[in-house]
Write an enzyme that holds these catalytic residues in place. Structure first.
Site, PDB file in Angstrom:
ATOM      1  N   LYS A  53       0.845  -1.208   0.000  1.00 40.68           N
ATOM      2  CA  LYS A  53       0.000   0.000   0.000  1.00 40.68           C
ATOM      3  C   LYS A  53       0.873   1.249   0.000  1.00 40.68           C
ATOM      4  O   LYS A  53       0.615   2.206  -0.743  1.00 40.68           O
ATOM      5  CB  LYS A  53      -0.936  -0.023   1.220  1.00 40.68           C
ATOM      6  CG  LYS A  53      -2.042  -1.080   1.081  1.00 40.68           C
ATOM      7  CD  LYS A  53      -2.802  -1.353   2.372  1.00 40.68           C
ATOM      8  CE  LYS A  53      -3.829  -2.476   2.143  1.00 40.68           C
ATOM      9  NZ  LYS A  53      -4.460  -2.966   3.385  1.00 40.68           N
ATOM     10  N   GLN A  97      -4.728  -1.933   9.650  1.00 40.11           N
ATOM     11  CA  GLN A  97      -4.631  -3.231   8.976  1.00 40.11           C
ATOM     12  C   GLN A  97      -5.247  -4.327   9.852  1.00 40.11           C
ATOM     13  O   GLN A  97      -4.976  -4.404  11.051  1.00 40.11           O
ATOM     14  CB  GLN A  97      -3.159  -3.541   8.664  1.00 40.11           C
ATOM     15  CG  GLN A  97      -2.927  -4.788   7.826  1.00 40.11           C
ATOM     16  CD  GLN A  97      -3.496  -4.694   6.412  1.00 40.11           C
ATOM     17  OE1 GLN A  97      -3.658  -3.608   5.863  1.00 40.11           O
ATOM     18  NE2 GLN A  97      -3.807  -5.836   5.815  1.00 40.11           N
ATOM     19  N   ASP A 120     -11.015   2.849   4.306  1.00 46.09           N
ATOM     20  CA  ASP A 120     -11.299   1.417   4.245  1.00 46.09           C
ATOM     21  C   ASP A 120     -12.806   1.140   4.200  1.00 46.09           C
ATOM     22  O   ASP A 120     -13.222   0.013   3.924  1.00 46.09           O
ATOM     23  CB  ASP A 120     -10.748   0.784   5.536  1.00 46.09           C
ATOM     24  CG  ASP A 120      -9.906  -0.434   5.284  1.00 46.09           C
ATOM     25  OD1 ASP A 120      -9.667  -0.752   4.108  1.00 46.09           O
ATOM     26  OD2 ASP A 120      -9.482  -1.063   6.266  1.00 46.09           O
TER      27      ASP A 120
HETATM   28  N1  GUN Z   1      -6.611  -7.079   5.712  1.00 46.79           N
HETATM   29  C1  GUN Z   1      -6.803  -7.696   4.521  1.00 46.79           C
HETATM   30  N2  GUN Z   1      -7.470  -6.890   3.670  1.00 46.79           N
HETATM   31  C2  GUN Z   1      -7.703  -5.734   4.348  1.00 46.79           C
HETATM   32  C3  GUN Z   1      -8.354  -4.516   3.991  1.00 46.79           C
HETATM   33  O1  GUN Z   1      -8.878  -4.317   2.889  1.00 46.79           O
HETATM   34  N3  GUN Z   1      -8.385  -3.558   4.967  1.00 46.79           N
HETATM   35  C4  GUN Z   1      -7.853  -3.765   6.197  1.00 46.79           C
HETATM   36  N4  GUN Z   1      -7.936  -2.771   7.082  1.00 46.79           N
HETATM   37  N5  GUN Z   1      -7.243  -4.875   6.546  1.00 46.79           N
HETATM   38  C5  GUN Z   1      -7.170  -5.856   5.617  1.00 46.79           C
END
Ligand code: GUN
Length: 283
Positions: A53, A97, A120
Protein backbone atom coordinates in the site's frame (compact mmCIF):
# COMPACT_ATOMS: atom_id res chain seq x y z
CA UNK A 1 -11.76 -18.45 -25.37
CA UNK A 2 -12.75 -16.48 -22.30
CA UNK A 3 -12.00 -12.80 -21.69
CA UNK A 4 -9.24 -12.16 -19.13
CA UNK A 5 -10.26 -9.49 -16.60
CA UNK A 6 -6.80 -7.95 -16.25
CA UNK A 7 -6.80 -6.20 -12.86
CA UNK A 8 -3.12 -5.33 -13.15
CA UNK A 9 -3.63 -3.33 -16.35
CA UNK A 10 -6.86 -1.76 -15.14
CA UNK A 11 -5.13 -0.66 -11.91
CA UNK A 12 -2.18 0.76 -13.88
CA UNK A 13 -4.54 2.84 -16.02
CA UNK A 14 -6.20 4.24 -12.88
CA UNK A 15 -2.78 4.92 -11.32
CA UNK A 16 -1.89 6.99 -14.38
CA UNK A 17 -5.05 9.06 -13.98
CA UNK A 18 -4.19 9.60 -10.31
CA UNK A 19 -0.65 10.67 -11.26
CA UNK A 20 -2.04 13.38 -13.52
CA UNK A 21 -4.22 14.63 -10.64
CA UNK A 22 -1.09 14.77 -8.46
CA UNK A 23 0.72 16.71 -11.21
CA UNK A 24 -2.04 19.33 -11.05
CA UNK A 25 -1.80 19.49 -7.24
CA UNK A 26 1.98 19.96 -7.54
CA UNK A 27 1.64 22.67 -10.20
CA UNK A 28 -0.76 24.51 -7.88
CA UNK A 29 1.77 24.10 -5.05
CA UNK A 30 -0.82 22.47 -2.82
CA UNK A 31 -0.49 19.91 -0.05
CA UNK A 32 -0.30 16.27 -1.24
CA UNK A 33 -2.79 13.57 -0.19
CA UNK A 34 -1.52 11.46 2.70
CA UNK A 35 -2.44 7.93 3.79
CA UNK A 36 -1.43 6.51 7.17
CA UNK A 37 -1.58 2.78 7.80
CA UNK A 38 -1.48 1.41 11.34
CA UNK A 39 -0.05 -2.08 11.71
CA UNK A 40 -0.27 -3.69 15.13
CA UNK A 41 2.11 -6.63 15.58
CA UNK A 42 4.32 -8.42 13.08
CA UNK A 43 2.03 -10.70 11.05
CA UNK A 44 4.18 -11.25 7.89
CA UNK A 45 1.21 -11.27 5.47
CA UNK A 46 -0.08 -8.00 6.95
CA UNK A 47 3.39 -6.46 6.78
CA UNK A 48 3.60 -7.36 3.10
CA UNK A 49 0.11 -5.89 2.43
CA UNK A 50 0.88 -2.58 4.16
CA UNK A 51 4.24 -2.31 2.39
CA UNK A 52 2.45 -2.74 -0.95
CA UNK A 53 0.00 0.00 0.00
CA UNK A 54 2.83 2.40 0.87
CA UNK A 55 4.66 1.55 -2.39
CA UNK A 56 1.51 2.31 -4.39
CA UNK A 57 1.27 5.71 -2.66
CA UNK A 58 4.87 6.43 -3.67
CA UNK A 59 4.24 5.42 -7.30
CA UNK A 60 1.45 7.96 -7.77
CA UNK A 61 3.00 10.70 -5.61
CA UNK A 62 0.92 10.49 -2.43
CA UNK A 63 2.54 10.85 0.99
CA UNK A 64 2.30 7.75 3.16
CA UNK A 65 3.35 6.53 6.57
CA UNK A 66 3.26 3.15 8.26
CA UNK A 67 2.87 3.27 12.03
CA UNK A 68 3.98 -0.02 13.58
CA UNK A 69 2.70 -0.69 17.07
CA UNK A 70 3.80 -3.58 19.29
CA UNK A 71 1.86 -6.88 19.31
CA UNK A 72 0.96 -6.35 22.99
CA UNK A 73 -0.48 -2.83 22.47
CA UNK A 74 -3.52 -1.99 24.59
CA UNK A 75 -6.82 -0.97 23.00
CA UNK A 76 -6.41 2.48 24.56
CA UNK A 77 -2.97 3.01 23.01
CA UNK A 78 -4.19 2.03 19.52
CA UNK A 79 -7.22 4.30 19.82
CA UNK A 80 -4.98 7.12 21.05
CA UNK A 81 -2.89 6.73 17.88
CA UNK A 82 -6.04 6.81 15.71
CA UNK A 83 -7.26 9.95 17.46
CA UNK A 84 -3.95 11.71 16.88
CA UNK A 85 -4.35 11.00 13.16
CA UNK A 86 -8.00 12.14 13.22
CA UNK A 87 -6.78 15.55 14.38
CA UNK A 88 -3.74 15.76 12.08
CA UNK A 89 -4.63 18.16 9.23
CA UNK A 90 -1.96 16.64 7.00
CA UNK A 91 -3.60 13.18 7.11
CA UNK A 92 -6.45 12.36 4.71
CA UNK A 93 -6.80 8.59 5.02
CA UNK A 94 -6.40 6.24 7.99
CA UNK A 95 -6.34 2.47 7.60
CA UNK A 96 -5.91 0.02 10.47
CA UNK A 97 -4.63 -3.23 8.98
CA UNK A 98 -6.71 -6.28 9.95
CA UNK A 99 -6.67 -8.73 11.58
CA UNK A 100 -5.57 -7.16 14.85
CA UNK A 101 -3.72 -9.34 17.37
CA UNK A 102 -5.97 -11.56 19.51
CA UNK A 103 -7.66 -9.69 22.33
CA UNK A 104 -7.78 -6.30 20.57
CA UNK A 105 -11.33 -5.22 19.73
CA UNK A 106 -11.18 -4.34 16.01
CA UNK A 107 -14.67 -2.83 16.05
CA UNK A 108 -13.74 -0.39 18.82
CA UNK A 109 -10.63 0.68 16.90
CA UNK A 110 -12.51 1.14 13.61
CA UNK A 111 -15.26 3.14 15.30
CA UNK A 112 -12.57 5.52 16.63
CA UNK A 113 -11.57 6.52 13.07
CA UNK A 114 -13.03 9.80 11.77
CA UNK A 115 -15.59 8.53 9.16
CA UNK A 116 -14.33 11.20 6.73
CA UNK A 117 -10.83 9.63 6.90
CA UNK A 118 -12.08 6.01 6.88
CA UNK A 119 -10.71 5.10 3.44
CA UNK A 120 -11.30 1.42 4.24
CA UNK A 121 -15.07 2.02 4.45
CA UNK A 122 -15.47 -0.07 7.60
CA UNK A 123 -16.79 2.55 10.06
CA UNK A 124 -20.50 2.09 10.84
CA UNK A 125 -21.25 5.53 9.36
CA UNK A 126 -19.85 4.39 6.00
CA UNK A 127 -21.44 0.92 6.25
CA UNK A 128 -24.82 2.63 6.78
CA UNK A 129 -24.24 4.94 3.81
CA UNK A 130 -23.55 1.93 1.58
CA UNK A 131 -26.77 0.25 2.76
CA UNK A 132 -28.71 3.50 2.19
CA UNK A 133 -27.08 3.85 -1.27
CA UNK A 134 -25.59 7.21 -0.28
CA UNK A 135 -22.14 8.62 -1.03
CA UNK A 136 -19.50 7.39 1.42
CA UNK A 137 -16.34 5.30 1.58
CA UNK A 138 -16.76 1.74 0.26
CA UNK A 139 -14.40 -1.11 1.24
CA UNK A 140 -11.60 -1.25 -1.32
CA UNK A 141 -11.88 -4.84 -2.56
CA UNK A 142 -15.65 -4.59 -3.06
CA UNK A 143 -15.38 -1.29 -4.96
CA UNK A 144 -12.37 -2.58 -6.91
CA UNK A 145 -14.32 -5.62 -8.13
CA UNK A 146 -17.16 -3.42 -9.40
CA UNK A 147 -14.66 -1.06 -11.09
CA UNK A 148 -13.08 -4.06 -12.84
CA UNK A 149 -16.47 -5.32 -14.07
CA UNK A 150 -17.44 -1.84 -15.31
CA UNK A 151 -14.08 -1.38 -17.07
CA UNK A 152 -14.82 -4.50 -19.11
CA UNK A 153 -18.39 -3.31 -19.77
CA UNK A 154 -19.91 -6.31 -18.01
CA UNK A 155 -23.62 -5.47 -17.73
CA UNK A 156 -24.68 -5.16 -14.08
CA UNK A 157 -28.25 -3.88 -14.27
CA UNK A 158 -30.58 -6.88 -14.11
CA UNK A 159 -27.70 -9.35 -13.98
CA UNK A 160 -27.85 -12.21 -11.49
CA UNK A 161 -24.74 -11.95 -9.31
CA UNK A 162 -23.85 -14.71 -6.86
CA UNK A 163 -21.42 -13.67 -4.13
CA UNK A 164 -19.64 -16.53 -2.39
CA UNK A 165 -18.73 -15.43 1.15
CA UNK A 166 -20.23 -12.93 3.57
CA UNK A 167 -17.24 -11.37 5.33
CA UNK A 168 -17.44 -7.84 6.70
CA UNK A 169 -14.46 -6.85 4.54
CA UNK A 170 -15.56 -8.28 1.16
CA UNK A 171 -18.69 -10.45 0.77
CA UNK A 172 -21.24 -8.30 2.57
CA UNK A 173 -20.21 -4.91 1.11
CA UNK A 174 -19.86 -6.44 -2.36
CA UNK A 175 -23.37 -7.90 -2.25
CA UNK A 176 -24.71 -4.49 -1.19
CA UNK A 177 -22.73 -2.62 -3.84
CA UNK A 178 -23.94 -4.98 -6.59
CA UNK A 179 -27.51 -4.57 -5.37
CA UNK A 180 -27.01 -0.78 -5.55
CA UNK A 181 -25.89 -1.34 -9.17
CA UNK A 182 -29.26 -3.06 -9.79
CA UNK A 183 -27.96 -6.61 -9.89
CA UNK A 184 -30.13 -9.38 -8.47
CA UNK A 185 -27.89 -10.71 -5.73
CA UNK A 186 -27.60 -14.13 -4.10
CA UNK A 187 -25.19 -14.62 -1.19
CA UNK A 188 -23.83 -18.14 -0.67
CA UNK A 189 -21.82 -19.24 2.38
CA UNK A 190 -20.61 -22.28 4.28
CA UNK A 191 -24.16 -23.31 5.24
CA UNK A 192 -25.58 -22.96 1.72
CA UNK A 193 -27.18 -26.16 0.43
CA UNK A 194 -26.11 -27.10 -3.11
CA UNK A 195 -23.93 -24.08 -3.95
CA UNK A 196 -23.41 -25.18 -7.60
CA UNK A 197 -27.19 -25.01 -8.16
CA UNK A 198 -27.03 -21.27 -7.38
CA UNK A 199 -23.78 -20.46 -9.16
CA UNK A 200 -24.72 -22.30 -12.38
CA UNK A 201 -27.67 -19.93 -12.80
CA UNK A 202 -25.55 -16.80 -12.30
CA UNK A 203 -24.37 -14.24 -14.83
CA UNK A 204 -21.62 -13.15 -12.42
CA UNK A 205 -19.92 -15.26 -9.75
CA UNK A 206 -17.65 -13.59 -7.21
CA UNK A 207 -15.59 -15.99 -5.14
CA UNK A 208 -14.52 -14.63 -1.73
CA UNK A 209 -14.48 -17.73 0.43
CA UNK A 210 -10.78 -18.29 1.12
CA UNK A 211 -10.72 -21.93 -0.03
CA UNK A 212 -8.02 -22.60 -2.66
CA UNK A 213 -9.33 -23.72 -6.07
CA UNK A 214 -12.72 -24.71 -4.67
CA UNK A 215 -14.71 -23.42 -7.64
CA UNK A 216 -14.45 -25.87 -10.53
CA UNK A 217 -16.35 -26.07 -13.84
CA UNK A 218 -19.34 -27.88 -12.31
CA UNK A 219 -20.18 -24.59 -10.51
CA UNK A 220 -20.16 -22.51 -13.70
CA UNK A 221 -21.53 -22.18 -17.24
CA UNK A 222 -20.48 -20.67 -20.55
CA UNK A 223 -22.33 -17.45 -19.67
CA UNK A 224 -20.55 -16.89 -16.31
CA UNK A 225 -18.28 -13.93 -15.62
CA UNK A 226 -16.04 -15.03 -12.74
CA UNK A 227 -14.21 -12.71 -10.37
CA UNK A 228 -11.77 -14.43 -8.03
CA UNK A 229 -11.11 -12.53 -4.81
CA UNK A 230 -9.21 -15.42 -3.16
CA UNK A 231 -5.58 -15.00 -2.17
CA UNK A 232 -4.42 -18.38 -0.84
CA UNK A 233 -0.84 -19.53 -0.42
CA UNK A 234 -0.38 -23.16 -1.50
CA UNK A 235 3.19 -24.55 -1.61
CA UNK A 236 4.48 -20.96 -1.61
CA UNK A 237 2.37 -20.14 -4.68
CA UNK A 238 -0.58 -17.72 -4.75
CA UNK A 239 -3.82 -19.33 -5.91
CA UNK A 240 -7.39 -18.07 -5.97
CA UNK A 241 -10.66 -19.61 -4.81
CA UNK A 242 -11.29 -20.63 -8.43
CA UNK A 243 -9.50 -23.49 -10.20
CA UNK A 244 -8.44 -21.23 -13.10
CA UNK A 245 -7.07 -23.95 -15.42
CA UNK A 246 -10.15 -26.11 -14.89
CA UNK A 247 -12.66 -23.37 -15.82
CA UNK A 248 -10.87 -20.95 -18.17
CA UNK A 249 -12.03 -22.63 -21.41
CA UNK A 250 -15.64 -22.77 -20.20
CA UNK A 251 -16.56 -19.35 -18.80
CA UNK A 252 -17.27 -16.03 -20.56
CA UNK A 253 -14.70 -14.03 -18.57
CA UNK A 254 -12.43 -14.56 -15.57
CA UNK A 255 -10.02 -12.59 -13.39
CA UNK A 256 -6.68 -14.30 -12.67
CA UNK A 257 -4.80 -14.67 -9.36
CA UNK A 258 -2.39 -12.93 -9.08
CA UNK A 259 -2.90 -9.79 -11.26
CA UNK A 260 -6.66 -9.75 -10.84
CA UNK A 261 -8.47 -8.30 -7.84
CA UNK A 262 -5.32 -7.69 -5.73
CA UNK A 263 -4.08 -4.66 -7.72
CA UNK A 264 -7.66 -3.34 -7.88
CA UNK A 265 -7.90 -3.34 -4.08
CA UNK A 266 -4.75 -1.26 -3.78
CA UNK A 267 -5.61 1.26 -6.47
CA UNK A 268 -9.09 1.67 -4.95
CA UNK A 269 -7.43 2.57 -1.64
CA UNK A 270 -5.60 5.33 -3.54
CA UNK A 271 -8.88 6.50 -5.11
CA UNK A 272 -10.56 6.58 -1.70
CA UNK A 273 -7.61 8.53 -0.28
CA UNK A 274 -7.77 11.22 -2.97
CA UNK A 275 -11.56 11.37 -2.48
CA UNK A 276 -10.95 11.95 1.25
CA UNK A 277 -8.39 14.65 0.36
CA UNK A 278 -10.88 16.48 -1.87
CA UNK A 279 -13.66 16.04 0.68
CA UNK A 280 -11.48 17.58 3.39
CA UNK A 281 -10.42 20.41 1.06
CA UNK A 282 -14.07 21.16 0.33
CA UNK A 283 -13.73 20.29 -3.40
N1 GUN B 1 -6.61 -7.08 5.71
C1 GUN B 1 -6.80 -7.70 4.52
N2 GUN B 1 -7.47 -6.89 3.67
C2 GUN B 1 -7.70 -5.73 4.35
C3 GUN B 1 -8.35 -4.52 3.99
O1 GUN B 1 -8.88 -4.32 2.89
N3 GUN B 1 -8.38 -3.56 4.97
C4 GUN B 1 -7.85 -3.76 6.20
N4 GUN B 1 -7.94 -2.77 7.08
N5 GUN B 1 -7.24 -4.88 6.55
C5 GUN B 1 -7.17 -5.86 5.62
Amino acid sequence: MSILLDGKQCALDIENLLKSQIDLINVANQRLPKLVVILVGTNPASLSYVTNKAKACNRVGFLSEIIQLPEDSTLESVIEEVEKLNHDDQVDGILVQLPLPKGLDAKAVIEAIDPNKDVDGLHSVNVTKLVMNEKGFVPCTAKGVVTLLKTYNIPLQGAHAVVLGRSQLVGRPLAQLLSNENCTVTICHSKTVDMPKHTRMADIVIAAIGRPKMITRDYLSEKTVVVDVGINKVDDKLVGDVDFENVVDLVKAISPVPKGVGPMTIVTLLQNTIDAYHLRNGN
